[in-house]
Enzyme design. Structure first.
Site: not given
Length: 501
Positions: A215, A419, A478
């Site tokens: 991320s 994601d 994710h």
């Protein structure tokens, strides 16, 4: 995780602020104060007793006079069959002190020879203990937070693994002074931690070292890699001029999962992800076309940030682009980290296990074992806001990668393909557009199927040339290690051992 904490909670307010630069900070603060509070247990009132304070092993390094390493070496939580260290890096400042929490696990296989891997969660403002207890760590928290279960697919199967709560005030890290609000300053603290750790525990100093994360770690990982390489070069130049206690960090590779690394390229592909038919499309044609129509303005704003690299030129792009590309997703009710699922209403970040982690880490017995006396929160929105308002969000940390690739430091970009927030389409696009010595070869390279040995099935597809690899992982969001634990374990083991796919 948790880039979308800002995206999904504050885009409407940020959009209204775009035309009123003087009110940005107030508007964002009010939005977070009213809407973005995480539910956590009541704060612990206990303090560490004198005997526990004396139980710390304290280490210093002359070249970092304001830093000290404070360690407990008898922890048996999570994975009692391996050696663990927990503790803090304490930093004495001019007007305040900082304290960074870390948790280290030796490899289950061969700790004397297996690589050392640093893991960082993103946010910005989220604890790396999320990665430990939800994703790739030696154990996973039980439902309700009443304990943990061993993770057979942990990344410490074949690596020594350390989780660091950074930047300051994330997880168990804390300060009474100013918070860090940019990636460059955060990288300085991480490098100091590595020096203290490696000079204290010299058995790990010569091992191959990898920086990994997901991320917003798409910012952190390149910046830390750049800092390590810069300091290594300085040590080599100055070795004959003066004695140094510092060690060269044996940096071999970087791995970024579903990261935000090159916003200029990545923001163009939100519309493509919204239209992708594998799990969708998730938006109607009108919304998708509106997103495409707004990208030219978004592009100009990010280009201004890339050129001037100041808060004044970088904040407008974050405000406009997040509103234009992320806000349409909000009406779907889907999990922005995994579009195959609805957002779990029990937690504002869509996963009930995050509440379980907070419950577990705020238990008095767990805190006693870790030597902490702080209220644990998985993600803190005020840190997220400070990074955004400092202009850090849209800055081009992608530029740190070409010099590292030129040194032969390998870079893995992997992405779960369900994601939305840091989607695989945008990540693949920037890896192809990256300008480096091997650009032409990478662009011409074919996408090949990746057959996971653990399942015997195709788990994704990859493209590789020279030191750069992009890997798309099927049926993962994710947090790839959470959704595909066996596959992610095989991936990291292949990567750190530099095995062929």
């Amino acid at each position: 995780m948790r880039l979308a904490a800002l995206f999904t909670l504050a885009t409407a307010t940020l959009a209204s602020a775009a035309s009123m630069p003087g009110t940005w900070k107030k508007l964002v603060h009010n939005q977070f104060a009213s809407n973005a509070q995480l539910t956590v247990p009541a704060a612990s009132t206990k303090t560490l007793s004198d005997d526990k304070v004396q139980a710390w092993n304290v280490h210093t390094l002359a070249e970092f006079p304001n830093y000290r390493l404070r360690v407990k070496e008898e922890t048996k939580l999570c994975d009692p069959n391996v050696k663990q260290y927990v503790g803090y890096v304490d930093v004495t400042g001019k007007s305040d002190d900082k304290h960074f929490f870390f948790w280290f696990f030796e490899s289950r296989r061969n700790p004397e020879k297996d690589p050392l891997v640093l893991w960082l969660n993103g946010g910005p403002g989220c604890s790396s203990l999320t990665g430990l207890l939800m994703e790739l760590g030696p154990c996973r928290v039980n439902p309700g937070g009443n304990g943990t279960t061993l993770n057979p697919d942990s990344w410490n199967n074949e690596a020594n693994l350390v989780f660091l709560d950074q930047p300051i005030n994330v997880g168990f890290s804390y300060t009474d002074g100013e918070q860090v609000s940019n990636t460059v300053d955060a990288a300085e603290d991480v490098y100091a931690f590595l020096q203290l750790f490696l000079t204290t525990y010299k058995q790990y100093a010569n091992l191959d070292f990898h920086v990994t994360g997901e991320s917003y770690a798409g910012h952190y990982v390149p910046a830390i890699g750049h800092k390590i390489a810069e300091e290594n070069d300085a040590l080599k130049r100055n070795r004959l001029l003066k004695n140094s206690e510092k060690v060269e960090v044996n940096l071999k590779g970087l791995a970024i999962g579903n990261g935000l690394t090159d916003p200029l390229v990545q923001y163009e592909y939100y519309a493509d992800m919204a239209a992708d038919e594998k799990y969708g499309p998730i938006l109607d044609d009108r919304d998708i076309e509106e997103m495409r129509s707004k990208y030219p303005t978004c592009k100009r704003l990010i280009e201004s940030c890339y050129k001037w690299n100041t808060a004044f030129t970088c904040v407008p792009g974050a405000i406009y682009c997040n509103n234009a590309m992320i806000q349409p997703f909000q009406k779907t009710g889907l999990n922005i980290y995994d579009i195959r699922k609805k957002c779990d209403p029990s937690n504002p970040l869509c996963y009930s296990i995050l509440t379980d982690i907070e419950t577990y880490l705020n238990r008095p017995d767990v805190q006693d074992a870790l030597g902490v006396d702080r209220q644990y929160e998985g993600c803190k929105q005020d840190i997220n806001m400070k990074f955004m308002m400092a202009g850090d969000w849209m800055r081009p940390f992608v530029r740190d990668l070409p010099p590292l690739l030129a040194k032969g430091i390998r870079v893995l970009i992997y992405a779960g393909d369900s994601d939305f927030i840091c989607n695989w389409i945008g990540n693949k696009a920037w890896s192809i557009e990256l300008e480096w010595d091997g650009s032409a070869g990478f662009q011409k390279a074919k996408d090949l199927p990746w057959i996971a040995k653990s399942t015997g099935k195709q788990a994704g597809e990859f493209r590789t040339y020279g030191a750069l690899t992009f890997l798309r992982i099927y049926e993962a969001g994710h947090m790839v290690p959470y959704d595909q634990p066996e596959v992610s374990s095989e991936m990291i083991n292949m990567w750190i051992d530099n095995r062929k796919h």
